[in-house]
Design a protein around this motif. Structure first.
Motif, PDB file in Angstrom:
ATOM      1  N   PHE A  23       0.844  -1.194   0.000  1.00 12.66           N
ATOM      2  CA  PHE A  23       0.000   0.000   0.000  1.00 12.66           C
ATOM      3  C   PHE A  23       0.884   1.251   0.000  1.00 12.66           C
ATOM      4  O   PHE A  23       1.956   1.270   0.627  1.00 12.66           O
ATOM      5  CB  PHE A  23      -0.907   0.024   1.227  1.00 12.66           C
ATOM      6  N   ASP A  24       0.453   2.274  -0.698  1.00  7.37           N
ATOM      7  CA  ASP A  24       1.184   3.536  -0.774  1.00  7.37           C
ATOM      8  C   ASP A  24       0.959   4.317   0.519  1.00  7.37           C
ATOM      9  O   ASP A  24      -0.127   4.833   0.766  1.00  7.37           O
ATOM     10  CB  ASP A  24       0.692   4.339  -1.978  1.00  7.37           C
ATOM     11  N   GLU A  25       2.004   4.419   1.341  1.00  7.23           N
ATOM     12  CA  GLU A  25       1.874   5.082   2.635  1.00  7.23           C
ATOM     13  C   GLU A  25       1.803   6.597   2.519  1.00  7.23           C
ATOM     14  O   GLU A  25       1.582   7.284   3.512  1.00  7.23           O
ATOM     15  CB  GLU A  25       3.025   4.646   3.554  1.00  7.23           C
ATOM     16  N   GLY A  26       1.963   7.122   1.321  1.00  2.96           N
ATOM     17  CA  GLY A  26       1.773   8.544   1.094  1.00  2.96           C
ATOM     18  C   GLY A  26       0.311   8.914   0.918  1.00  2.96           C
ATOM     19  O   GLY A  26      -0.031  10.095   0.831  1.00  2.96           O
ATOM     20  N   LEU A  27      -0.557   7.899   0.864  1.00  2.00           N
ATOM     21  CA  LEU A  27      -1.996   8.133   0.703  1.00  2.00           C
ATOM     22  C   LEU A  27      -2.706   7.855   2.018  1.00  2.00           C
ATOM     23  O   LEU A  27      -2.723   6.725   2.500  1.00  2.00           O
ATOM     24  CB  LEU A  27      -2.561   7.207  -0.389  1.00  2.00           C
ATOM     25  N   TRP A  28      -3.330   8.872   2.593  1.00  2.00           N
ATOM     26  CA  TRP A  28      -4.089   8.695   3.834  1.00  2.00           C
ATOM     27  C   TRP A  28      -5.525   8.280   3.541  1.00  2.00           C
ATOM     28  O   TRP A  28      -6.217   7.744   4.406  1.00  2.00           O
ATOM     29  CB  TRP A  28      -4.061   9.979   4.658  1.00  2.00           C
ATOM     30  N   THR A  29      -5.989   8.553   2.350  1.00  2.00           N
ATOM     31  CA  THR A  29      -7.280   8.042   1.878  1.00  2.00           C
ATOM     32  C   THR A  29      -7.062   7.547   0.447  1.00  2.00           C
ATOM     33  O   THR A  29      -6.037   7.842  -0.175  1.00  2.00           O
ATOM     34  CB  THR A  29      -8.371   9.131   1.874  1.00  2.00           C
ATOM     35  N   LEU A  73      -8.142   2.285  -3.380  1.00  2.00           N
ATOM     36  CA  LEU A  73      -8.336   2.474  -4.816  1.00  2.00           C
ATOM     37  C   LEU A  73      -7.012   2.257  -5.565  1.00  2.00           C
ATOM     38  O   LEU A  73      -6.959   1.541  -6.567  1.00  2.00           O
ATOM     39  CB  LEU A  73      -8.888   3.878  -5.084  1.00  2.00           C
ATOM     40  N   ASP A  74      -5.960   2.865  -5.068  1.00  2.00           N
ATOM     41  CA  ASP A  74      -4.642   2.751  -5.683  1.00  2.00           C
ATOM     42  C   ASP A  74      -4.147   1.305  -5.660  1.00  2.00           C
ATOM     43  O   ASP A  74      -3.650   0.789  -6.667  1.00  2.00           O
ATOM     44  CB  ASP A  74      -3.663   3.667  -4.945  1.00  2.00           C
TER      45      ASP A  74
END
Length: 288
Positions: A171-177, A181-182
Motif C-alpha cells: 500500500f502507498d503510505e503517502g496516501l491517507w485516503t 483504490l490505488d
C-alpha cells in the motif's frame, strides 16, 4: 493441508467496535487462520479490548506513531505468515463463510489468480448489495475503464495471494485516503482478479467517527492519485468526472474555495451539460 489465511485488521481509536470485527473472524469456519490487529497508535482502550479476547490466533501489534491505514496494513502484511492475506477494517464484519468461499475459489481457479473479492452490503446507508445482480461472479475485465470505476470495493472484501505484493507492491503510505483504490488498481493490472457475487461482508458506514482521516490530507491524497493515475483515468471520463467532483467537495469542506472551483471547472469540461458544476462554483465564490 489447508493454507493459512492471515486476516489483517488495522485500527485507530476504535475500541468500541473492533471486538465486533474480530469476533466475526473468529466465527469463520475456515481454519487455519491468524488474526493480526495492527493498532495505529490509538489513544483509547484498543489494546485492553483486544487483549481481553484471549485467543491464541490473535496477534496484537502496536505502532508507535499514527501513519494511517496504508502503513498499518503494510505492517500487517510484513508480519503475516499466511499464504493468503485478507483484510478487515475494524468497523466492518465478515459474514459466515466468507474466508472459506474465497479460499475455495483460489483452489478452483488458475494458480495465477492473485485476488478474490466478494460482494457486500452497506449498513448505515442501506442494506442493498453493492454490486447489482447483473454483475455475475467471474474474472475482472476492465477494458478501457479505470479498475475502480466498475469494481470499487473496500479491502475488507479482498483476499490476496501474499506473493502478489512482491509484484504489485505494498500500500502507498503517502496516501491517507484512497489507498485502497490505488492498491486495487495496481493489483488488477498485475494479476488476474476474480469477483464472487455472494454477499459475504457487512461494511458499516459512519458507525464510528473516531479514526476518520482529517480533511487536511484530502488535497495531498487527490493530487497524488492524479499524479499516479491521470493518464489511465482520462480514458474513463465518467470516473474522472466523479473523482473531480469528489475532490471539489473535499476542498470546499476544508475551506479551500479556489481549489474546489478548480476541480469543479475540470469536472465541467468533462461534461459540459452538467451546468450544476457552474452553479456550485458561483455558490463557492459568493460564500468566500
Amino acid at each position: 493441508m489447508p493454507s493459512l489465511v492471515s486476516v489483517i485488521i488495522p485500527t485507530y481509536n476504535r475500541a468500541a467496535v473492533v471486538t465486533r470485527a474480530i469476533k466475526s473472524v473468529l466465527a469463520q469456519e475456515y481454519e487455519p487462520l491468524e488474526i493480526i490487529v495492527v493498532d495505529d497508535a490509538s489513544a483509547d482502550e484498543t489494546h485492553q479490548v483486544v487483549d481481553g479476547l484471549r485467543d491464541a490466533r490473535i496477534r496484537y501489534i502496536a505502532r508507535s506513531e499514527n501513519k494511517g491505514a496504508a502503513a498499518a496494513r503494510n505492517t500487517g502484511i510484513q508480519a503475516a505468515q499466511g499464504t493468503f492475506i485478507a483484510f478487515l477494517d475494524s468497523d466492518d464484519e465478515y459474514l459466515p463463510g466468507k474466508l472459506g468461499a474465497q479460499v475455495r475459489a483460489f483452489e478452483a481457479l488458475s494458480a495465477a489468480t492473485g485476488l478474490v473479492f466478494v460482494n457486500y452490503c452497506e449498513i448505515g446507508r442501506n442494506k442493498s448489495a453493492r454490486f447489482p445482480p447483473e454483475i455475475k461472479s467471474g474474472y475482472v475485465h476492465v477494458g478501457r475503464h479505470f479498475p475502480a470505476s466498475i469494481y470499487c470495493n473496500p479491502p475488507s472484501a479482498w483476499m490476496v495471494r501474499k506473493s502478489c505484493f512482491d509484484s504489485a507492491g505494498l500500500f502507498d503510505e503517502g496516501l491517507w485516503t484512497l489507498e485502497d483504490l490505488d492498491m486495487f488498481a495496481r493489483l488488477v493490472r498485475k494479476v488476474p482478479a476474480y469477483f464472487l457475487a455472494d454477499i459475504l461482508l457487512r461494511k458499516h458506514v459512519y458507525t464510528c467517527q473516531k479514526g476518520k482521516v482529517p480533511d487536511k490530507y484530502a488535497e495531498q491524497t487527490g493530487e497524488r492519485i492524479l499524479q499516479k493515475w491521470l493518464p489511465e483515468m482520462r480514458r474513463d471520463r465518467r470516473f474522472l468526472f466523479k473523482f473531480y467532483t469528489m475532490m471539489a467537495k473535499d476542498m470546499a469542506r476544508a475551506g479551500k474555495t479556489q481549489k474546489a472551483c478548480r476541480f469543479l471547472r475540470q469536472a465541467y469540461f468533462l461534461n459540459p451539460l452538467r451546468f450544476d458544476m457552474l452553479g456550485r462554483m458561483v455558490k463557492l465564490i459568493r460564500r468566500k
